[in-house]
Design an enzyme around this catalytic site. Structure first.
Site, PDB file in Angstrom:
ATOM      1  N   ASP A 221       0.851  -1.189   0.000  1.00  0.00           N
ATOM      2  CA  ASP A 221       0.000   0.000   0.000  1.00  0.00           C
ATOM      3  C   ASP A 221       0.886   1.236   0.000  1.00  0.00           C
ATOM      4  O   ASP A 221       1.784   1.355   0.826  1.00  0.00           O
ATOM      5  CB  ASP A 221      -0.880   0.029   1.254  1.00  0.00           C
ATOM      6  CG  ASP A 221      -2.020  -0.979   1.147  1.00  0.00           C
ATOM      7  OD1 ASP A 221      -2.134  -1.634   0.088  1.00  0.00           O
ATOM      8  OD2 ASP A 221      -2.780  -1.120   2.113  1.00  0.00           O
TER       9      ASP A 221
ATOM     10  N   ASP B  79     -13.875  -6.866  -5.145  1.00  0.00           N
ATOM     11  CA  ASP B  79     -14.045  -7.083  -3.709  1.00  0.00           C
ATOM     12  C   ASP B  79     -15.355  -7.833  -3.518  1.00  0.00           C
ATOM     13  O   ASP B  79     -16.427  -7.327  -3.856  1.00  0.00           O
ATOM     14  CB  ASP B  79     -14.082  -5.746  -2.961  1.00  0.00           C
ATOM     15  CG  ASP B  79     -12.717  -5.056  -2.977  1.00  0.00           C
ATOM     16  OD1 ASP B  79     -11.698  -5.772  -3.085  1.00  0.00           O
ATOM     17  OD2 ASP B  79     -12.670  -3.819  -2.889  1.00  0.00           O
TER      18      ASP B  79
END
Lengths: 255, 209
Positions: A14, A133
């Site tokens: 990230d 997702d």
């Protein structure tokens, strides 16, 4: 099938405003927030690919990501994907021209699926990863697609969406199980298998990796082509090297 | 100096980064007059065969590349760039290639000889099997390299194939004849093995002068 095509292990980083966040714990690194240094570390560890997820909230942060991509591309000799904040063909051009091998689209593709056609038409399917997702929904008896970082449920079911994405030109599916993410109790094998058998392109399992055995399950039972993990690698609970040597012993072909 | 042929369809940046890491000088150009002066050329390529040939034709690079190769100066095609070296492709309807090597480019069927289905594109790390001698493979062991492609070369002349990979069919991975070479995978994305293969090409280019 006769093939020595390996199962891929993909660490995910990230990046926020140009810096790797989530406190990666590497004492050996001079700067644990430096994406280039971390990328080189994972390359040396035997990672097959890397995924960078840009979680910058600001416009400046997104601009910085382009510099990060260029620096990573200059030093890294393995493929990498960049996701986060890619909403248009222009965004894709910026990231791919800076040297990324693939871009991953999530919310933007759900909101405007033609974006997949545009990206695949311009750069080829191999550059376009669709990130999904997924969360199980009892009322419909299948997995539902979520957007906006998992905050917003949509009307789409995961299998149908995955198939549509591939028809539109997606070259790969990055499938995250929201039910398993962060639990470290294993990948969602049922979900992974369902999607992998429904589409003709490679599927990356994501969410839930806690140990090396989980990867074996994702590949053998989940029929995943690749598996992605973040914290277990960053926090050194295991290493890419360890996972691969375990998989080798279990008869999974890895590099 | 290595010339990288820019016809609008390659990941030129990754290839040039790899050359930088190997410490060689390179330039990118779409101008035959400039490319003519290169000691060796690299023809990269990502995208569709038909579009690539149309662009090469339009920029008068087709003839130039053919003449350059026939002069005996080294040429390396990478990924689509390798496929372009062959006679023709069925991608988006038949189209003619550079015809420097014998064979044609066809799509993976998605079903192997036992009727089992497999994923297309062929994406990921696959093991090279050396099948013939090649300067590109000098001093190297068979190892894994990174592939991304949906089409592959089919040829009756197995002598042009120096390394292959197994993916439903025998996929030509390193090819070559005379001073014309090709790699179906991405050496610039194939870790240490890819860099070693590129380095061998660069050494061969230096040796030709």
């Amino acid at each position: 099938m006769d093939s020595m095509l390996t199962k891929r292990i993909i660490p995910c980083l990230d990046v926020k405003e140009g810096r790797v966040v989530k406190g990666v714990q590497f004492v050996s690194l001079r700067d644990a927030g430096d994406p280039v240094e971390l990328a080189a570390f994972y390359d040396k560890e035997g990672a097959d690919e890397l995924v960078f997820l840009d979680i910058s909230a600001s416009h400046e942060g997104r601009q910085t990501m382009v510099d990060v991509v260029m620096a990573v591309a200059a030093s890294l000799a393995i493929p990498f994907t960049v996701g986060g904040g890619i909403h248009s063909l222009e965004d894709m051009k910026r990231i791919l021209r800076a040297g990324a091998d693939k871009v991953s689209l999530n919310t933007a593709a759900v909101l405007r699926p033609e974006l997949i056609n545009e990206g695949a038409g311009y750069f080829g399917s191999q550059c376009i990863v669709i990130a999904i997702d997924a969360k199980y929904d009892e009322t419909i008896g299948t997995w539902r697609v979520y957007t906006h970082g998992g905050r917003k449920p949509t009307e789409r079911d995961v299998i149908t969406w995955a198939k549509e994405a591939v028809e539109r030109g997606a070259g790969e599916i990055l499938l995250t199980s929201m039910d398993c993410d962060g639990e470290k109790s294993g990948f969602n094998v049922d979900l992974t298998k369902a999607v992998s058998e429904a589409v003709t392109v490679p599927v990356i399992a994501s969410g839930g990796a806690g140990n090396a055995m989980h990867f074996e399950d994702a590949f053998k039972e989940g029929k995943a082509d690749a598996a992605l993990a973040a914290s277990i690698f960053h926090y050194k609970e295991t290493s890419v090297k360890e996972v691969k040597s375990f998989l080798k012993q279990q008869g999974v072909v890895v590099r | 100096m290595i010339g990288i042929i820019d016809y609008g369809m390659g990941n030129l940046f990754s290839v040039s980064c790899a050359l930088d890491r190997l410490g060689v000088e390179w330039f990118i150009s779409d101008d035959p007059e400039k490319l003519q002066n290169a000691k060796g050329l690299i023809l990269p390529g990502v995208g569709s065969f038909k579009d690539a040939m149309a662009l090469l034709d339009r920029q008068e690079l087709t003839r130039f590349i053919q003449d350059y190769a026939k002069s005996g100066k080294p040429l390396l095609g990478i990924c689509l760039g390798m496929q372009l070296l062959f006679e023709e492709s069925e991608e988006n309807g038949p189209s003619k290639g550079l015809a420097l090597l014998p064979g044609r480019v066809v799509r993976f069927s998605g079903t192997d000889r036992n009727g089992e289905s497999y994923k297309v594109p062929h994406m990921g790390w696959n093991r090279l099997k050396f099948t013939n001698r090649s300067e590109l493979q000098n001093g190297l062991e068979q190892d894994y390299v990174y592939f991304v492609h949906s089409f592959y070369v089919e040829t009756d002349d197995k002598t042009v194939i120096t390394a292959s990979a197994e993916y439903g069919v025998e996929v030509p991975a390193v090819v070559g004849r005379g001073s014309v070479y090709g790699m179906q995978f991405h050496p610039e994305k194939s870790g240490g093995m890819g860099m070693a293969l590129l380095e061998n090409y660069l050494e061969l280019v230096e040796g030709k002068v």
